[in-house]
Design a protein around this motif. Structure first.
Motif, PDB file in Angstrom:
ATOM      1  N   ASP A   1       0.860  -1.191   0.000  1.00  0.00           N
ATOM      2  CA  ASP A   1       0.000   0.000   0.000  1.00  0.00           C
ATOM      3  C   ASP A   1       0.897   1.241   0.000  1.00  0.00           C
ATOM      4  O   ASP A   1       1.678   1.452   0.929  1.00  0.00           O
ATOM      5  CB  ASP A   1      -0.891  -0.021   1.259  1.00  0.00           C
ATOM      6  CG  ASP A   1      -1.884   1.130   1.273  1.00  0.00           C
ATOM      7  OD1 ASP A   1      -1.579   2.202   0.699  1.00  0.00           O
ATOM      8  OD2 ASP A   1      -2.961   0.956   1.875  1.00  0.00           O
ATOM      9  N   GLU A   2       0.774   2.059  -1.042  1.00  0.00           N
ATOM     10  CA  GLU A   2       1.696   3.201  -1.174  1.00  0.00           C
ATOM     11  C   GLU A   2       1.530   4.231  -0.061  1.00  0.00           C
ATOM     12  O   GLU A   2       2.400   5.088   0.142  1.00  0.00           O
ATOM     13  CB  GLU A   2       1.527   3.875  -2.543  1.00  0.00           C
ATOM     14  CG  GLU A   2       0.147   4.439  -2.740  1.00  0.00           C
ATOM     15  CD  GLU A   2      -0.036   5.183  -4.063  1.00  0.00           C
ATOM     16  OE1 GLU A   2       0.920   5.236  -4.857  1.00  0.00           O
ATOM     17  OE2 GLU A   2      -1.147   5.700  -4.270  1.00  0.00           O
ATOM     18  N   ASN A   3       0.419   4.140   0.670  1.00  0.00           N
ATOM     19  CA  ASN A   3       0.192   5.118   1.743  1.00  0.00           C
ATOM     20  C   ASN A   3       0.629   4.623   3.115  1.00  0.00           C
ATOM     21  O   ASN A   3       0.464   5.330   4.110  1.00  0.00           O
ATOM     22  CB  ASN A   3      -1.293   5.500   1.798  1.00  0.00           C
ATOM     23  CG  ASN A   3      -1.695   6.279   0.559  1.00  0.00           C
ATOM     24  OD1 ASN A   3      -0.986   7.201   0.154  1.00  0.00           O
ATOM     25  ND2 ASN A   3      -2.788   5.873  -0.065  1.00  0.00           N
ATOM     26  N   LEU A   4       1.151   3.390   3.178  1.00  0.00           N
ATOM     27  CA  LEU A   4       1.541   2.810   4.469  1.00  0.00           C
ATOM     28  C   LEU A   4       2.982   2.327   4.418  1.00  0.00           C
ATOM     29  O   LEU A   4       3.433   1.792   3.399  1.00  0.00           O
ATOM     30  CB  LEU A   4       0.614   1.632   4.822  1.00  0.00           C
ATOM     31  CG  LEU A   4      -0.868   1.940   4.972  1.00  0.00           C
ATOM     32  CD1 LEU A   4      -1.658   0.647   5.189  1.00  0.00           C
ATOM     33  CD2 LEU A   4      -1.131   2.911   6.125  1.00  0.00           C
ATOM     34  N   VAL A   5       3.690   2.497   5.525  1.00  0.00           N
ATOM     35  CA  VAL A   5       5.055   1.963   5.636  1.00  0.00           C
ATOM     36  C   VAL A   5       5.177   1.208   6.961  1.00  0.00           C
ATOM     37  O   VAL A   5       4.361   1.375   7.861  1.00  0.00           O
ATOM     38  CB  VAL A   5       6.139   3.075   5.560  1.00  0.00           C
ATOM     39  CG1 VAL A   5       6.154   3.736   4.194  1.00  0.00           C
ATOM     40  CG2 VAL A   5       5.968   4.118   6.660  1.00  0.00           C
TER      41      VAL A   5
ATOM     42  N   VAL B   1       2.571   2.187   9.923  1.00  0.00           N
ATOM     43  CA  VAL B   1       2.203   3.597  10.113  1.00  0.00           C
ATOM     44  C   VAL B   1       1.856   4.225   8.768  1.00  0.00           C
ATOM     45  O   VAL B   1       2.219   3.720   7.707  1.00  0.00           O
ATOM     46  CB  VAL B   1       3.344   4.420  10.791  1.00  0.00           C
ATOM     47  CG1 VAL B   1       3.706   3.864  12.157  1.00  0.00           C
ATOM     48  CG2 VAL B   1       4.571   4.521   9.891  1.00  0.00           C
ATOM     49  N   LYS B   2       1.137   5.355   8.843  1.00  0.00           N
ATOM     50  CA  LYS B   2       0.832   6.102   7.631  1.00  0.00           C
ATOM     51  C   LYS B   2       2.119   6.718   7.099  1.00  0.00           C
ATOM     52  O   LYS B   2       2.933   7.228   7.880  1.00  0.00           O
ATOM     53  CB  LYS B   2      -0.168   7.215   7.944  1.00  0.00           C
ATOM     54  CG  LYS B   2      -1.537   6.684   8.323  1.00  0.00           C
ATOM     55  CD  LYS B   2      -2.465   7.808   8.738  1.00  0.00           C
ATOM     56  CE  LYS B   2      -3.747   7.194   9.286  1.00  0.00           C
ATOM     57  NZ  LYS B   2      -4.526   8.168  10.062  1.00  0.00           N
ATOM     58  N   LYS B   3       2.278   6.670   5.799  1.00  0.00           N
ATOM     59  CA  LYS B   3       3.455   7.300   5.189  1.00  0.00           C
ATOM     60  C   LYS B   3       3.258   8.816   5.208  1.00  0.00           C
ATOM     61  O   LYS B   3       2.212   9.310   4.779  1.00  0.00           O
ATOM     62  CB  LYS B   3       3.613   6.808   3.749  1.00  0.00           C
ATOM     63  CG  LYS B   3       4.889   7.265   3.094  1.00  0.00           C
ATOM     64  CD  LYS B   3       5.051   6.636   1.727  1.00  0.00           C
ATOM     65  CE  LYS B   3       6.376   7.015   1.118  1.00  0.00           C
ATOM     66  NZ  LYS B   3       6.572   6.320  -0.162  1.00  0.00           N
ATOM     67  N   VAL B   4       4.242   9.521   5.727  1.00  0.00           N
ATOM     68  CA  VAL B   4       4.151  10.984   5.784  1.00  0.00           C
ATOM     69  C   VAL B   4       5.420  11.599   5.211  1.00  0.00           C
ATOM     70  O   VAL B   4       6.441  10.926   5.077  1.00  0.00           O
ATOM     71  CB  VAL B   4       3.983  11.495   7.243  1.00  0.00           C
ATOM     72  CG1 VAL B   4       2.704  10.973   7.871  1.00  0.00           C
ATOM     73  CG2 VAL B   4       5.209  11.138   8.100  1.00  0.00           C
ATOM     74  N   LYS B   5       5.316  12.873   4.885  1.00  0.00           N
ATOM     75  CA  LYS B   5       6.530  13.661   4.594  1.00  0.00           C
ATOM     76  C   LYS B   5       6.851  14.396   5.888  1.00  0.00           C
ATOM     77  O   LYS B   5       6.059  15.215   6.362  1.00  0.00           O
ATOM     78  CB  LYS B   5       6.256  14.667   3.463  1.00  0.00           C
ATOM     79  CG  LYS B   5       6.048  14.004   2.114  1.00  0.00           C
ATOM     80  CD  LYS B   5       6.774  14.802   1.010  1.00  0.00           C
ATOM     81  CE  LYS B   5       6.965  13.975  -0.255  1.00  0.00           C
ATOM     82  NZ  LYS B   5       5.689  13.752  -0.978  1.00  0.00           N
ATOM     83  N   ILE B   6       8.001  14.065   6.465  1.00  0.00           N
ATOM     84  CA  ILE B   6       8.350  14.649   7.764  1.00  0.00           C
ATOM     85  C   ILE B   6       8.632  16.155   7.622  1.00  0.00           C
ATOM     86  O   ILE B   6       9.342  16.578   6.709  1.00  0.00           O
ATOM     87  CB  ILE B   6       9.584  13.917   8.354  1.00  0.00           C
ATOM     88  CG1 ILE B   6       9.197  12.492   8.813  1.00  0.00           C
ATOM     89  CG2 ILE B   6      10.213  14.708   9.507  1.00  0.00           C
ATOM     90  CD1 ILE B   6       8.415  12.412  10.127  1.00  0.00           C
TER      91      ILE B   6
END
Ligand code: TMP
Length: 236
Positions: A20-24, A81-86
């Motif tokens: 899932d591209e939105n999860l890491v 976790v949700k993938k975010v831009k820190i």
């Protein structure tokens, strides 16, 4: 959810992609560093403590209205976790003087502030995470004014919730560092971790240090401090 490729390896964690591209998936290591990686070591079992404690606290914060990146604990060391831009800011809240604050202003550790303080550092190891005010952050495009206002409000809310939570467990929350991320739609969420690596915890009665300062300052019984904090949170 399974790990696919490794995206990143930091000082204390690895991050893997998923289908899932939105999860890491974040994987917590026992590696410890201090002074921007100058001092290196291992704290046995730290990865498990930090993973489990951080997940527990993020869920507590979600219940109290703080959005976080947390999705699901997969095992003792790994979390989805949700993938975010820190956002490239280290957000530091202090309730009691310690560490770089005490050094910078030439005061002793242990002064209890009437109100919590907040400061930002620019997240950049090569520059040694220099102090950065909100005008600098906006000037350099690190964050917008709206993001800074939101981050400040969330950080103080985190402090309110965690300070009370730890005091019930006989622990003073001296100070801590938070990191925030942006979801694809721009929403700001709490990310990274909340653990003895990123907080100062002092026993409420004896002021004994129960956090990474035992490693930074060679105080001994580092593993003991991490497992004591695990016991205070989970009763184990
Ligand atoms: P400081 O007093 O060294 O500025 O640290 C303030 C808080 O931030 C303390 O709880 C430890 C945490 N911290 C990190 O999580 N990462 C860091 O790189 C540093 C320097 C501090």
């Amino acid at each position: 959810m399974e790990k696919t490729v490794q995206l990143y390896e930091g000082k204390a964690k690895k991050v893997y992609a998923t289908d899932d591209e939105n999860l890491v998936i974040v994987s917590y290591k026992d590696d410890a560093t201090a002074f921007d990686g100058l001092k290196k070591g291992t704290i046995l079992g730290k990865g498990v403590v930090n993973n489990r404690m951080s997940n527990y606290l993020m869920q507590l914060l979600e219940k109290n209205g703080v959005p976080t990146h947390f999705v699901e604990e997969l095992n003792d060391r790994e979390t989805l976790v949700k993938k975010v831009k820190i956002v490239a800011l280290e957000v530091i809240i202090r309730n009691i003087s310690a560490g770089s604050f005490a050094k910078r202003f030439g005061v002793e550790e242990g002064i209890v502030f009437a109100e919590p303080t907040i400061e930002f550092s620019y997240k950049n190891d090569e520059l040694h995470d220099p102090l950065m005010n909100s005008y600098h952050a906006v000037a350099l495009g690190v964050a917008t004014w709206a993001e800074i206002d939101r981050i400040k409000a969330l950080a103080f809310k985190v402090n309110e919730v965690l300070k009370a939570y730890f005091l019930e467990r006989n622990v003073k929350l001296v100070d801590f560092k938070l990191e925030f991320g942006r979801l694809p739609d721009g929403t700001i969420v709490l990310a990274d971790e909340i653990s003895p690596d990123t907080c100062r915890f002092w026993d409420a009665v004896t002021n004994e240090k129960l956090d990474k300062d035992r490693f930074r300052r060679d105080l001994g019984n580092v593993e003991g401090a991490y497992s004591e904090m695990m016991r205070r949170v989970f009763g184990e």
